[in-house]
Design a protein around this motif. Structure first.
Motif, PDB file in Angstrom:
ATOM      1  N   ILE A 309       0.822  -1.219   0.000  1.00 29.19           N
ATOM      2  CA  ILE A 309       0.000   0.000   0.000  1.00 29.19           C
ATOM      3  C   ILE A 309       0.855   1.268   0.000  1.00 29.19           C
ATOM      4  CG2 ILE A 309      -0.287   0.184   2.517  1.00 29.19           C
ATOM      5  CD1 ILE A 309      -3.014   0.910  -0.106  1.00 29.19           C
ATOM      6  N   GLU A 387       6.179   0.151  10.686  1.00 32.97           N
ATOM      7  CA  GLU A 387       6.328  -0.473  11.997  1.00 32.97           C
ATOM      8  C   GLU A 387       6.793   0.621  12.952  1.00 32.97           C
ATOM      9  OE1 GLU A 387       9.897  -2.926  11.942  1.00 32.97           O
ATOM     10  OE2 GLU A 387      10.449  -1.956  10.083  1.00 32.97           O
ATOM     11  N   PRO A 388       6.707   0.348  14.241  1.00 40.97           N
ATOM     12  CA  PRO A 388       7.174   1.374  15.181  1.00 40.97           C
ATOM     13  C   PRO A 388       8.664   1.633  14.965  1.00 40.97           C
ATOM     14  CG  PRO A 388       5.918  -0.348  16.316  1.00 40.97           C
ATOM     15  CD  PRO A 388       6.158  -0.835  14.923  1.00 40.97           C
ATOM     16  N   LYS A 519       4.729  -8.442  11.458  1.00 40.24           N
ATOM     17  CA  LYS A 519       5.375  -7.443  10.617  1.00 40.24           C
ATOM     18  C   LYS A 519       6.864  -7.765  10.560  1.00 40.24           C
ATOM     19  CE  LYS A 519       2.907  -4.148   8.880  1.00 40.24           C
ATOM     20  NZ  LYS A 519       3.301  -3.177   7.861  1.00 40.24           N
ATOM     21  N   ARG A 524       3.935  -7.186   5.807  1.00 36.23           N
ATOM     22  CA  ARG A 524       2.832  -7.719   6.591  1.00 36.23           C
ATOM     23  C   ARG A 524       2.535  -9.153   6.171  1.00 36.23           C
ATOM     24  NH1 ARG A 524      -2.804  -4.388   7.114  1.00 36.23           N
ATOM     25  NH2 ARG A 524      -4.149  -6.099   7.737  1.00 36.23           N
TER      26      ARG A 524
HETATM   27  C1  WTA Z   1       2.134  -1.114  11.283  1.00 36.23           C
HETATM   28  C2  WTA Z   1       1.569  -0.169   5.987  1.00 36.23           C
HETATM   29  C3  WTA Z   1       4.027   1.856  13.944  1.00 36.23           C
HETATM   30  C4  WTA Z   1       0.891  -1.243  12.143  1.00 36.23           C
HETATM   31  C5  WTA Z   1       1.338   1.331   5.720  1.00 36.23           C
HETATM   32  C6  WTA Z   1      -0.221  -1.307  11.116  1.00 36.23           C
HETATM   33  C7  WTA Z   1       3.128   1.083  11.997  1.00 36.23           C
HETATM   34  C8  WTA Z   1       0.417  -2.108  10.028  1.00 36.23           C
HETATM   35  C9  WTA Z   1       3.401   2.316  11.357  1.00 36.23           C
HETATM   36  C10 WTA Z   1      -0.194  -1.905   8.679  1.00 36.23           C
HETATM   37  C11 WTA Z   1       4.062   3.331  12.120  1.00 36.23           C
HETATM   38  C12 WTA Z   1       2.404   0.998   9.952  1.00 36.23           C
HETATM   39  N1  WTA Z   1       4.351   3.053  13.411  1.00 36.23           N
HETATM   40  N2  WTA Z   1       3.437   0.869  13.279  1.00 36.23           N
HETATM   41  N3  WTA Z   1       4.400   4.509  11.614  1.00 36.23           N
HETATM   42  N4  WTA Z   1       2.944   2.229  10.094  1.00 36.23           N
HETATM   43  N5  WTA Z   1       2.521   0.291  11.085  1.00 36.23           N
HETATM   44  O1  WTA Z   1      -1.192  -2.715   5.936  1.00 36.23           O
HETATM   45  O2  WTA Z   1       0.978  -2.443  12.868  1.00 36.23           O
HETATM   46  O3  WTA Z   1       1.255  -3.131   5.414  1.00 36.23           O
HETATM   47  O4  WTA Z   1      -1.391  -1.928  11.594  1.00 36.23           O
HETATM   48  O5  WTA Z   1       0.360  -0.841   5.893  1.00 36.23           O
HETATM   49  O6  WTA Z   1       1.789  -1.674  10.034  1.00 36.23           O
HETATM   50  O7  WTA Z   1       0.558  -2.571   7.691  1.00 36.23           O
HETATM   51  P1  WTA Z   1       0.234  -2.385   6.165  1.00 36.23           P
END
Ligand code: WTA
Length: 630
Positions: A309, A387-388, A519, A524
């Motif tokens: 995404i 991620e964090p 993650k 993901r």
């Molecule tokens: C994690 C990615 C901490 C979180 C854009 C979320 C984050 C999942 C952050 C979604 C951030 C994404 N700080 N955790 N800045 N950004 N996450 O769908 O667990 O691949 O629910 O989207 O990534 O992952 P996705």
């Protein structure tokens, strides 16, 4: 906010940042949006092109199936390209690209429009019509961006499968989306080697009945078998007279589907998150504009992959909607040397770099000498996602890469949210490790098990209280799961699947997933997908996967395997199983460790208690194991 003292370690925006910030008083926009949510989004939407105006900004009559800009007619690709070629942006660079081997390509807005029109005609000539699904499977190459835009232009629904996935993952996604066309590269470069994408696709296609045509993009030039009547070279079709600039744009409803993107969630198969033209367009346009504070001359680089995404929203759509110049790089950050990224920032004069904590930690490992050898003074703003980000990595990024001048936009969001949800803007005081507060118009909360908001600094479920335009509309083919997974635990609230806490200043701190999502390096993955890849090996009876902390990757996959009776637990088999997962799912899913066990902790109803495995692995006492059977 200015006269409030914030607690903790704060990085205030410098005078220089404040002077150039598009919005200095972020609190003002936030409170305006809070008082008039629809007015805020209507104003943002009005900056884009609509063939016919919307009747309603937000229609919540069928909630949680919210609809935005209903009645409005638009097309996101038209807004990304056609809108700009009528302005001074016509000859501005839209996309700059560097290949792993060092080749360079660039496209002005006009050139990207022209290539998209041609590609759109090729798709139409294959019989692709509005609403048809088209799967794209390739590395980070311009054809991927052009292919996505071409689908959008004709109203077809794109489904991009990450080029790092392999046979099973691709097959599942082709089948679930019932794709009519697959666009695949012959191969992809990866750290000097090639990945045979076309032959992986051939395997996957054996069981994907709906695919009528395969368009093959030449990238590596290695020989690939072409099935007559099904497989065609893209460059050959792009040279035919049908592939010309004359391509009408499909005028679509705001709520017509734009793309499917598969992602892992709680239990079971990956699900197809569905996004639409109108709301997604407004959300990505607006968040990109404010958060990266994009300026006319900026060169922006999002180092993610378009297969996720982040690439959809912030390599392709957000930047192009804003008329920005986006840079894309094909390869890995450390290939051939750990200065590859820094070299390109210097070479192209990149102003904004948006990447993931795992990449930062990975590059940190090689020390400061690598970045210090390059002129990084063009950088103005940095971003983090996925991620964090641990404060140590944040500070390194800030000091060594941003030279203490560049604010870090730590953006929290999801495939499902489509756009940034918790994020700073350049003028916002930062705390390392926190994404600060929600974007204007977004209201969030943290709830305990009973659905009550928790006190400051307490951990709980992160939820979203207000609808937002770029929100997913449903899970394709599974609307019930959309309701049960996202809207049922706390009725009326969107459940993110993350746990978080909020400090006394209202700043959000994301802790991590509370469901079966792992993650890994920001990617993901679902425990169920890894487990089913393991169980597909003839020696395996049962398997469980968990994520455990890892210094660079954030989390690493650890698995527990029960072998079938009579099979010997050998070192060789361990290696074979790891390779098997990598072959079935892709290298990113390869377990860090596999442990052979004789039993797995289960509930009385037979569900594996991954929580218990995780607590044990971390040397903790598992909490609440009342339902544990054994
Ligand atoms: C994690 C990615 C901490 C979180 C854009 C979320 C984050 C999942 C952050 C979604 C951030 C994404 N700080 N955790 N800045 N950004 N996450 O769908 O667990 O691949 O629910 O989207 O990534 O992952 P996705």
């Amino acid at each position: 906010m200015a006269n409030k003292t914030l607690k903790g370690e704060i990085f205030y925006p410098s005078d220089e940042v404040l002077a150039s910030a598009r919005v200095r008083d972020w609190e003002k926009i936030r409170s305006e949006a809070e008082h008039d949510l629809q007015g805020f989004w209507a104003k943002e939407a009005a900056e884009l092109h609509w063939f016919a105006p919307w009747e309603k900004v937000l229609d919540d009559s069928k909630k949680p199936f919210y609809q935005w800009f209903t009645g409005g007619k638009t097309n996101i690709a038209y807004n990304c390209l056609d809108r700009h070629i009528k302005t001074a942006h016509r000859n501005k660079l839209a996309l700059m690209w560097e290949g792993e081997k060092g080749e360079f390509q660039s496209f002005s807005y006009y050139a990207l429009w022209r290539e998209t029109c041609k590609f759109a005609n090729v798709l139409r000539s294959l019989g692709v019509q509005k609403g048809d699904r088209v799967t794209l499977y390739m590395g980070r190459i311009p054809e991927l961006v052009i292919g996505m835009l071409a689908c959008a232009r004709i109203g077809a629904v794109h489904s991009v499968v990450y080029g790092g996935f392999t046979v099973e993952a691709l097959h599942e996604r082709l089948e679930d989306s019932q794709s009519k066309v697959l666009i695949v590269a012959d191969g992809a470069y990866q750290r000097g080697k090639t990945v045979p994408l076309k032959s992986i696709a051939d395997d996957a296609l054996q069981r994907a009945a709906t695919v009528e045509s395969v368009l093959v993009v030449k990238r590596t030039g290695e020989p690939v078998p072409m099935e007559p009547g099904r497989d065609m070279w893209l460059h050959e079709l792009m040279n035919l007279p049908i592939a010309n600039n004359q391509s009408s744009v499909e005028i679509v409803d705001a709520e017509d589907p734009l793309f499917l993107l598969y992602t892992s969630g709680t239990t079971g198969r990956p699900k197809a998150i569905l996004h639409t033209h109108g709301g997604y367009m407004v959300g990505t346009y607006s968040t990109f504009k404010y958060v990266f504070d994009i300026q006319e001359e900026d060169r922006y680089w999002c180092a993610a992959d378009p297969g996720w995404i982040t690439g959809h929203s912030y390599i392709v759509y957000g930047p192009l909607l804003n008329g920005a110049t986006s840079f894309m790089y094909e390869g890995a950050p450390t290939f051939p040397f750990p200065n590859r990224w820094w070299q390109m920032i210097e070479r192209y004069g990149i102003n904004i770099l948006y990447t993931a904590p795992t990449a930062i930690r990975g590059l940190m490992r090689f020390g400061e000498a690598w970045p210090n050898r390059h002129d990084l003074s063009s950088l103005r703003l940095l971003g983090s996602v996925g991620e964090p980000i641990n404060p140590e990595a944040w500070k390194w990024y800030h000091r060594v890469i941003g030279k203490g001048r560049c604010p870090i936009m730590d953006t929290w969001w999801q495939t499902e949210t489509g756009m940034f949800m918790v994020t700073p803007a350049p003028a916002v005081p930062l705390k390392p490790g926190s994404g600060t507060r929600p974007f204007p118009g977004v209201e969030m909360d943290i709830l305990n098990e009973d659905g009550k908001p928790v006190a400051a600094n307490e951990e709980g479920y992160l939820v979203i209280k207000t609808p937002w335009p770029a929100m997913m509309r449903t899970i394709y083919n599974d609307p019930d799961r959309y309701v049960s997974q996202y809207w049922s635990k706390f009725p009326g609230y969107y459940l993110t699947g993350d746990s978080a806490r909020r400090d006394e200043d209202g700043y959000y701190w994301i802790i991590g997933r509370v469901d079966d999502v792992i993650k890994v390096s920001g990617y993901r993955l679902g425990t169920a997908e890894i487990e089913s890849a393991l169980v597909s090996h003839p020696a395996v009876a049962e398997a469980a996967a968990i994520g455990l902390p890892h210094e660079i990757k954030g989390n690493a996959i650890h698995t527990y395997v029960i072998l079938k009776a009579g099979i010997e637990k050998t070192e060789k088999l361990l290696e074979e199983l790891r390779a098997h997962v990598s072959h079935e799912m892709g290298p990113i899913a390869k377990p860090e460790q596999i442990t052979f066990v004789d039993s797995l902790p289960k509930t009385r109803s037979g569900k594996i208690m991954r929580r218990v495995l995780k607590a044990r692995a971390l040397g903790q006492e598992p909490k609440d194991i009342m339902t544990l059977e054994d």
